[in-house]
Structure formats: structure tokens, C-alpha cells
Design a protein around this motif. Structure first.
Motif, mmCIF file in Angstrom:
data_model
loop_
_atom_site.group_PDB
_atom_site.id
_atom_site.type_symbol
_atom_site.label_atom_id
_atom_site.label_comp_id
_atom_site.label_asym_id
_atom_site.label_seq_id
_atom_site.Cartn_x
_atom_site.Cartn_y
_atom_site.Cartn_z
ATOM 1 N N PHE A 1 41.582 -57.618 5.995
ATOM 2 C CA PHE A 1 42.271 -56.410 5.534
ATOM 3 C C PHE A 1 43.780 -56.632 5.598
ATOM 4 C CE2 PHE A 1 38.440 -53.686 6.120
ATOM 5 C CZ PHE A 1 38.504 -53.067 4.889
ATOM 6 N N ASP A 2 44.201 -57.504 6.504
ATOM 7 C CA ASP A 2 45.617 -57.858 6.567
ATOM 8 C C ASP A 2 45.945 -58.912 5.504
ATOM 9 O OD1 ASP A 2 48.204 -58.441 7.241
ATOM 10 O OD2 ASP A 2 47.696 -59.524 9.064
ATOM 11 N N TYR A 3 45.235 -60.043 5.542
ATOM 12 C CA TYR A 3 45.623 -61.178 4.682
ATOM 13 C C TYR A 3 45.400 -60.900 3.194
ATOM 14 C CZ TYR A 3 46.584 -63.974 8.727
ATOM 15 O OH TYR A 3 47.158 -64.444 9.877
ATOM 16 N N ILE B 1 32.255 -58.864 11.039
ATOM 17 C CA ILE B 1 33.179 -57.715 11.041
ATOM 18 C C ILE B 1 34.590 -58.177 11.427
ATOM 19 C CG2 ILE B 1 33.730 -55.533 12.195
ATOM 20 C CD1 ILE B 1 30.714 -55.034 12.435
ATOM 21 N N PHE B 2 34.677 -59.061 12.431
ATOM 22 C CA PHE B 2 35.995 -59.572 12.848
ATOM 23 C C PHE B 2 36.713 -60.223 11.662
ATOM 24 C CE2 PHE B 2 34.818 -60.283 17.608
ATOM 25 C CZ PHE B 2 34.968 -58.926 17.834
ATOM 26 N N TRP C 1 41.891 -54.171 17.370
ATOM 27 C CA TRP C 1 42.872 -55.065 17.983
ATOM 28 C C TRP C 1 44.241 -55.067 17.326
ATOM 29 C CZ3 TRP C 1 38.982 -57.055 14.808
ATOM 30 C CH2 TRP C 1 39.397 -57.799 13.717
ATOM 31 N N VAL D 1 23.271 -59.559 16.270
ATOM 32 C CA VAL D 1 24.426 -58.765 16.742
ATOM 33 C C VAL D 1 25.677 -59.643 16.784
ATOM 34 C CG1 VAL D 1 25.417 -57.597 18.759
ATOM 35 C CG2 VAL D 1 23.094 -57.078 18.037
ATOM 36 N N ALA D 2 25.525 -60.857 17.321
ATOM 37 C CA ALA D 2 26.671 -61.772 17.403
ATOM 38 C C ALA D 2 27.195 -62.099 16.001
ATOM 39 C CB ALA D 2 26.271 -63.045 18.151
ATOM 40 N N ILE E 1 41.921 -60.110 19.072
ATOM 41 C CA ILE E 1 40.473 -59.908 18.830
ATOM 42 C C ILE E 1 39.734 -59.961 20.170
ATOM 43 C CG2 ILE E 1 38.376 -61.028 17.939
ATOM 44 C CD1 ILE E 1 39.869 -61.661 15.390
ATOM 45 N N HIS F 1 6.292 -67.405 29.071
ATOM 46 C CA HIS F 1 5.925 -66.340 28.142
ATOM 47 C C HIS F 1 6.011 -66.789 26.685
ATOM 48 C CE1 HIS F 1 10.305 -65.886 28.484
ATOM 49 N NE2 HIS F 1 10.237 -65.514 27.239
ATOM 50 N N HIS G 1 46.346 -62.195 15.707
ATOM 51 C CA HIS G 1 45.014 -61.661 15.373
ATOM 52 C C HIS G 1 43.969 -62.211 16.343
ATOM 53 C CE1 HIS G 1 45.206 -59.150 11.822
ATOM 54 N NE2 HIS G 1 46.019 -60.001 11.215
ATOM 55 N N LEU H 1 30.515 -61.684 23.624
ATOM 56 C CA LEU H 1 30.868 -61.811 22.200
ATOM 57 C C LEU H 1 32.348 -62.105 21.972
ATOM 58 C CD1 LEU H 1 28.760 -58.935 20.600
ATOM 59 C CD2 LEU H 1 28.345 -61.385 20.451
ATOM 60 N N TRP I 1 28.245 -57.214 27.020
ATOM 61 C CA TRP I 1 28.193 -57.605 25.607
ATOM 62 C C TRP I 1 29.565 -58.024 25.106
ATOM 63 C CZ3 TRP I 1 24.719 -59.278 22.419
ATOM 64 C CH2 TRP I 1 23.382 -58.953 22.613
ATOM 65 N N ASP J 1 11.126 -64.447 20.097
ATOM 66 C CA ASP J 1 10.683 -63.096 19.747
ATOM 67 C C ASP J 1 11.842 -62.279 19.169
ATOM 68 O OD1 ASP J 1 12.179 -62.005 21.813
ATOM 69 O OD2 ASP J 1 10.527 -62.127 23.238
ATOM 70 N N PHE K 1 15.474 -61.814 20.941
ATOM 71 C CA PHE K 1 16.446 -62.904 20.835
ATOM 72 C C PHE K 1 17.067 -62.932 19.434
ATOM 73 C CE2 PHE K 1 13.983 -64.349 24.452
ATOM 74 C CZ PHE K 1 14.974 -64.755 25.316
ATOM 75 N N THR L 1 28.896 -59.040 14.408
ATOM 76 C CA THR L 1 30.204 -58.829 15.042
ATOM 77 C C THR L 1 31.232 -59.810 14.484
ATOM 78 O OG1 THR L 1 29.030 -58.197 17.036
ATOM 79 C CG2 THR L 1 31.380 -58.630 17.273
ATOM 80 N N PHE M 1 43.402 -50.138 10.857
ATOM 81 C CA PHE M 1 43.402 -50.284 12.308
ATOM 82 C C PHE M 1 43.900 -49.016 13.015
ATOM 83 C CE2 PHE M 1 43.015 -54.792 11.217
ATOM 84 C CZ PHE M 1 41.989 -55.137 12.074
ATOM 85 N N GLY N 1 45.878 -52.967 6.009
ATOM 86 C CA GLY N 1 45.457 -53.393 7.340
ATOM 87 C C GLY N 1 45.911 -52.395 8.394
ATOM 88 N N PHE O 1 19.621 -60.305 19.190
ATOM 89 C CA PHE O 1 20.849 -60.655 19.902
ATOM 90 C C PHE O 1 21.733 -61.553 19.026
ATOM 91 C CE2 PHE O 1 19.740 -60.094 24.679
ATOM 92 C CZ PHE O 1 19.405 -58.782 24.422
ATOM 93 N N LEU P 1 37.713 -57.554 8.947
ATOM 94 C CA LEU P 1 38.864 -56.736 9.333
ATOM 95 C C LEU P 1 40.157 -57.560 9.327
ATOM 96 C CD1 LEU P 1 37.455 -54.478 12.211
ATOM 97 C CD2 LEU P 1 38.180 -53.773 9.948
ATOM 98 N N THR P 2 40.064 -58.823 9.733
ATOM 99 C CA THR P 2 41.256 -59.678 9.695
ATOM 100 C C THR P 2 41.760 -59.802 8.260
ATOM 101 O OG1 THR P 2 40.382 -60.917 11.562
ATOM 102 C CG2 THR P 2 42.180 -61.942 10.361
ATOM 103 N N MET Q 1 52.145 -56.844 8.976
ATOM 104 C CA MET Q 1 50.784 -56.740 8.412
ATOM 105 C C MET Q 1 50.822 -55.961 7.092
ATOM 106 S SD MET Q 1 48.413 -55.688 11.614
ATOM 107 C CE MET Q 1 47.194 -54.965 10.541
ATOM 108 N N SER Q 2 49.725 -56.070 6.334
ATOM 109 C CA SER Q 2 49.649 -55.293 5.091
ATOM 110 C C SER Q 2 49.489 -53.812 5.436
ATOM 111 C CB SER Q 2 48.442 -55.748 4.268
ATOM 112 O OG SER Q 2 47.249 -55.290 4.860
#
Lengths: 102, 548
Positions: free
Chosen positions: A97-99, A90-91, B307, A83-84, B257, A11, B253, B217, B213, A74, A77, A87, B324, B320, A80, A94-95, B316-317
Motif C-alpha cells: 500500500f506504500d510502495y 497480509i504483511f 505498524w 494462518v502463518a 512489522i 498419534h 517497514h 509469527l 501467536w 491433521d 497443523f 499473515t 494504517f 498507505g 496453523f 499492506l507494505t 509513505m504514500s
């Protein structure tokens, strides 16, 4: 110039990438790696993480788009992969937000 | 689920009796048939489940009295580490997707197999090798790992026990999970039958899709993290160990995750099973189909972002912790949407009591208790009080065992006739449900009391005032174990003595009930054309209204 024909599935429309392009991308990757190593010795404070991640992201995109032929695929893909990437972003956010506020 | 024309009665033999390239055991371990691979997972997984459950009962036996009851502290540490690793990585993560997803998902979407059958077989082989690694680590010199299933640093970097083989096991099992997820996403996108639109897919398939998914991921992150521990142990590179300049909080962390979304890998297919079984035994069209479908995706997405609620006491702060905690509360919304829709489905239904439904009803109640106690844990102030106590153990088991475990028992009783072509006896199934439900609640509910009163988790010893509650929980473990034994004796004996099952013994409407029990090798003689949604029980609803 030799050309690499890639048509792995019925295809997909056949598409070609020249070895010159591959070579240029490889050189760009080597230069960006050199830049990362050079910047590791410079005191950029908190910006060091952003700088390193930006360079790494550019390198990733080059590999995905050219070596892994994502630019010929296309929309599904590409979505996809997006999205990865989102994601993963975002990980990391958010991490930090602590450090960043510790 | 209506189809354009009736699926012709297959003249093909069922998949157990179809001639294959290899005979005997080779015909199983080299098969690429999704149904056989599902059965392979079931058998392998149950071996690990019974091993881990026995370890759990032994742990409870040790807690019968303060101090030593029958094993020393090191052995107890090994028990809970192995119990955790086996239950998490070898039973509950692969449980529903790998067994029932493999066996049923292609049939439910009208396909002949998964998109990558050979990759599917590779996933099972990786699962088997991962399991063997975990078992071998117990018997190698150095002793079984004693870190708990979380492998927290710096202890996991310093302990002399066999952490590397246990890490390798988790690493290999991670690849198995990724490949299964990849296969399911591709299959659902590419192989749905004509007319099987996204909103005609059974809700179990939606839950598998959401789970897949997360598998794709999040699992690579735990793989890399475990590899970093191995690098730290082998080469002394300071990544997580503070004495080498590393950061142990970073490990937590990275670990969570993956490992918190993994909780949703475990529970989402269970939620899908509930949505599948309820309409059949309530004879009602499912209430809020699209809300349930999208809530699966929402749980998968938001659940991946919560997580650090496992880490509120690690320093943690404040920002943070606030973020969460907020996200943790947010994930309860799609979970509650499902529960409300299930209750609405039962409302005014023509409910037919059966073993699968009883397990589902236990699931819903226990899942709610697990969910509410999760909100208690997500509250910052209370979390400080109950962090790392038996309260957490109680909450976790209410969701994972009271939810997913019971969901798996329900799925086994629901799809057993389809998978094996036999019916089981109802009376022993009811007895096993009763024993399992009573035993489960007697075992785990006291843990909320223990935890609130300050009993730390994973401790070998305890203060004398905790003994009575510990003893109640231990008696609960015996009743629960008895229920599980009765259940599996009934199911195994029925393989030989059970009556032959018809194609559709429960009156289900999804596609797997349109093919013979057990199905032929390629499921369908002709790929069906789907014309309606999966839970069309309007004829029963009309009949019920006419009676009134």
C-alpha cells in the motif's frame, strides 16, 4: 526401492514417501530456482515482484507439503500453517500500500 | 472454577524442596520444571530491569539542566540505547509470559508441565546468552551501540559503535521468544485438563495464547531484518543504505512489522493479569468473559497490521498512510471492550482493597491515558506535529510502564504467595504503590506537554524554556525509583520474614489456588476434572444481594 518410514509420534498414522518423489520434488525446486534467476534478467516491470513471489510460494508449498510432511498431518497443523501464510500475505499486501502508491 | 472432586492435599514436598538430579545452583540452571524456569526468568529479568531503570534515572538526571549536567552527549546516547534494548528485549517482552506464564499457565490449565520442558530450558539459556551479549557489547572496543533500540538505518550501518553484538543480542533473544511462544501454543492445545474447554480457560491463559501467536509469527521477521543489517555492514550489500542502492524505508517497514506487534506481546499478558485479579478482589464473576477472550485475539490480529503508523513522516504514500491510520483506530475497539468489561466487573462488586488491586486500578487509568494518546498519534495531521517528540515517549511509557509494568507489579503481588509460599507486609506494599503511581505520573505526564511544545525525543540538549517541565519529570523519576526500591525490599525481606502463605490467601477460584503454596513438583497428585468456568463468584454475589 528404499522407502522412508515416518512415524514420529504415536498419534500419527505411519506414512511413506518414496525417494523417487523426493528426487522429483528436488528437481522441480532446482528448475524453479533456475526460472527465477532467468526471469531476473527480463524486464517485466511491476510484474517481476508478483512473478518472483509466485514462484517462491510454489517452492515453499512443495517443501512444506512433501519434505516437511504437511500433507500427512491433521487439520490443526494445516490450519496453523495457513494462518502463518495468510499473515505473511497480509504483511506483504499492506507494505505494498506504500510502495505501489508512492 | 469448580472441579469434579477436591484436589487432594498433596503429601509431596513443594518444588523448592523436591530432590532433583542436580543439587544447588545446577539444580536450577539445568531444571526442566516450568516453575523453576519461571523463577529463573524472574531473577534474570529483574537484574536487567534494575540496570535499565538505573540508566533511565541517570538519563533523567542528565536532563535536569540544559547542556551537560554530568555526562557527555555520546554517553547519553549509549544510556538511552541500552535502556531501550534492556527494557524492551530483556524485561518487558519476556516479563509476564516468561515469568508468570511459565510458572502459572500449566497449573491454570491443569497440566503437570509445559509440552516441551527441555525446549523451555533452552529458551531461558538463549535469553541469558542474549542478555550477556547485550552487556558485553558495552565493554568491547568501539563502545556501546548508540542507535537507540530501533537500530534505524542508514545510521546503524555506518556508526563505528558495537552494533553487531547488540544486533546479535536481539537476534538470540528473538529465538528465545519464538520457542516460548511455540511451547505455550502447543501446551494450551494439547495439555488442558479434562473439562478445561476453551471457554473455561482463565483469561490470563487466553492472553498468553494470543501473545504466543504473535511471538511465533512476527519475531522471525525482526530476526531476518537484523541479519540483513549485519550482512550490509559486513559485505556492503545495498539493502537499506541508499548510497549502496538500498531503501531505508524498507528497513522501517520490516522493523515495525515485528516491533509494533511486539508492543502487543508486551501489553496483552498485562491485560490478562487485570482480567485475572479484578474478579478476585471485586468478588464478582467477570463481566463479558467471551468478549474479553476474543478481544485478546482481535488485538493480536489487528495490532499486527498497524505498524506503519510509526512512519507517517518518512515519505509513505497517502494511500498507505490512510490505511494504517484507519487500522490504528480499529485496534482501539477491542482494547476498549476490555476496559468497559473491567469497569462493569467492578460495578456493584464487594471490593476488597489490596496491593494487587491498587496496582491494577493504576494500570487501568494509565492504560486509558496511554490508549487515548495513541489515538492522537494515530491521527495523521496531529502525528506530523508530534512525531519523534517527547509526546511519543510519554504515550509509549504510559502504555508500556503504566500498563504492562504496573501489571507486572500487580502480578508479582498477586501470585507472590503462590510462588514463594510467603506473605508480604501490606503497609510497605501500599506505600510502594503510592510512590510508584505518583512518581510515574509526575515523570511521564509532563512529557506530553514537552512533546506538544516541540521538544524532540532523544536530544541531549534543550531550550531553556523547557527546563522547568524537565525538572518536574526528573523529580518524578526519583519518586518512582524510590517506590520500586521499597516494593522490592519488602518482597525480598518477606522471603525470609514473611508469614507462611495458605493455599488460597486471596479467595481465588482458578486452579493455581487449589494446589499448595508453593506447589509440588508436578503440581497435581491427580489431574483435576474441571466442571465450571474460572470465575464463579456466584456465592459471593448471592450473599451481597441478601445483605441488601
Amino acid at each position: 526401492m528404499e522407502q522412508h518410514d515416518h512415524s514420529s509420534s504415536p498419534h500419527d498414522a505411519p506414512h511413506t514417501v518414496s525417494y523417487v518423489t523426493y528426487l522429483l520434488i528436488w528437481l522441480a525446486l532446482v528448475m524453479l530456482t533456475g526460472l527465477t534467476v532467468a526471469l531476473a534478467g527480463v524486464d517485466l516491470g511491476r510484474w517481476i515482484i508478483i512473478t518472483a513471489l509466485t514462484i517462491a510460494s510454489i517452492k515453499t508449498m512443495l517443501v512444506l507439503e512433501v519434505f516437511m510432511h504437511l500433507k500427512f498431518e491433521d487439520k490443526t497443523f494445516r490450519l496453523f500453517v495457513l494462518v502463518a501464510c495468510v499473515t505473511f500475505a497480509i504483511f506483504i499486501t499492506l507494505t505494498f500500500f506504500d510502495y505501489a502508491f508512492a | 472454577m469448580a472441579i469434579a472432586s477436591a484436589v487432594p492435599v498433596s503429601v509431596e514436598p513443594d518444588f523448592y524442596h523436591t530432590k532433583t538430579k542436580y543439587k544447588g545452583i545446577l539444580g536450577w540452571i539445568f531444571t526442566t520444571d516450568h516453575k523453576r524456569i519461571g523463577i529463573l526468568y524472574l531473577v534474570t529479568m529483574l537484574v536487567f530491569f534494575f540496570t535499565a531503570a538505573t540508566l533511565g534515572v541517570l538519563m533523567r538526571l542528565e536532563m535536569l539542566t540544559p547542556g551537560r549536567t554530568f555526562v557527555d552527549a555520546q554517553t547519553y546516547n549509549t544510556f538511552f540505547t541500552l535502556h531501550g534494548i534492556m527494557m524492551i528485549f530483556l524485561f518487558i517482552i519476556p516479563g509476564l509470559p516468561a515469568v508468570f506464564g511459565n510458572f502459572l499457565m500449566p497449573i491454570m490449565i491443569g497440566a503437570k508441565d509445559v509440552f516441551f520442558p527441555r525446549l523451555n530450558l533452552l529458551s531461558w539459556w538463549l535469553f541469558l546468552f542474549g542478555g550477556i551479549f547485550a552487556l558485553v557489547s558495552v565493554f568491547l572496543p568501539g563502545g556501546a551501540a548508540d542507535t537507540g533500540w530501533t537500530f534505524y538505518v542508514p545510521y546503524s550501518v555506518r556508526t563505528s559503535t558495537n552494533v553487531i553484538p547488540a544486533l546479535s543480542a536481539a537476534f538470540i533473544l528473538g529465538f528465545s521468544s519464538i520457542l516460548t511462544g511455540l511451547n505455550f501454543i502447543t501446551t494450551i492445545h494439547r495439555m488442558r485438563a479434562p473439562g478445561m474447554t476453551w471457554f473455561r480457560m482463565p483469561l490470563f491463559v487466553w492472553s498468553l495464547y494470543s501473545t504466543a501467536w504473535i511471538q511465533v509469527l512476527a519475531t522471525p521477521i525482526i530476526g531476518i531484518t537484523l541479519l540483513l543489517i549485519a550482512i550490509e555492514r559486513w559485505f556492503g550489500v545495498g539493502i537499506f543504505d541508499p548510497t549502496l542502492g538500498g531503501d531505508p524505508v524498507l528497513y522501517q517497514h520490516l522493523f515495525w512489522i515485528y516491533s509494533h506487534p511486539a508492543v502487543y506481546i508486551m501489553i496483552l499478558p498485562g491485560l490478562g493479569v487485570v482480567s485475572e485479579i479484578l474478579p478476585v478482589f471485586a468478588r464478582r464473576t467477570i463481566f463479558g468473559y467471551k468478549f474479553i477472550a476474543f478481544s485478546s485475539l482481535a488485538i493480536a490480529f489487528v495490532g499486527s497490521l498497524v505498524w506503519a503508523h510509526h512512519m507517517f513522516t518518512v515519505g509513505m504514500s497517502n494511500t498507505g498512510m490512510f490505511v494504517f491510520s484507519f487500522l490504528t483506530f480499529l485496534v482501539s475497539i477491542p482494547s476498549a471492550i476490555k476496559v468497559f468489561n473491567w469497569i462493569a466487573t467492578l460495578y456493584k462488586g464487594s471490593i476488597e482493597i489490596s496491593a494487587p488491586l491498587l496496582f491494577i486500578l493504576s494500570f487501568i487509568i494509565q492504560f486509558c491515558i496511554g490508549g487515548f494518546t495513541g489515538l492522537i498519534l494515530g491521527t495523521l495531521a496531529i502525528n506530523i506535529h508530534v512525531q519523534d517528540t517527547y509526546f511519543v515517549v510519554g504515550h509509549f511509557h504510559y502504555v508500556m510502564f503504566g500498563g504492562t509494568g504496573f501489571g507486572l507489579f500487580a502480578a508479582l503481588h498477586y501470585w507472590y504467595p503462590k510462588m514463594f509460599g510467603k506473605m508480604y507486609k501490606q503497609a510497605p506494599a501500599y506505600i510502594s504503590w503510592f510512590l510508584a503511581t505518583v512518581g510515574f505520573n509526575l515523570l511521564y505526564f509532563p512529557m506530553f506537554v514537552l512533546g506538544y511544545e516541540g521538544m524532540p525525543r532523544r536530544y541531549y540538549d534543550y531550550l531553556p524554556e523547557f527546563q522547568t517541565v524537565h525538572q518536574i519529570a526528573t523529580v518524578g523519576s526519583w519518586i518512582l525509583y524510590a517506590g520500586i526500591v521499597v516494593m522490592f525490599v519488602n518482597l525480598v525481606v518477606s522471603l525470609w520474614r514473611g508469614e507462611k502463605a495458605t493455599a488460597n490467601p486471596w479467595g481465588g477460584e482458578t486452579l493455581e489456588w487449589k494446589v499448595p503454596s508453593p506447589p509440588p513438583l508436578e503440581n497435581f497428585d491427580e489431574i483435576p476434572v474441571v466442571t465450571t468456568g474460572p470465575y464463579d463468584y456466584s456465592k459471593y454475589e448471592k450473599a451481597a444481594q441478601e445483605v441488601k
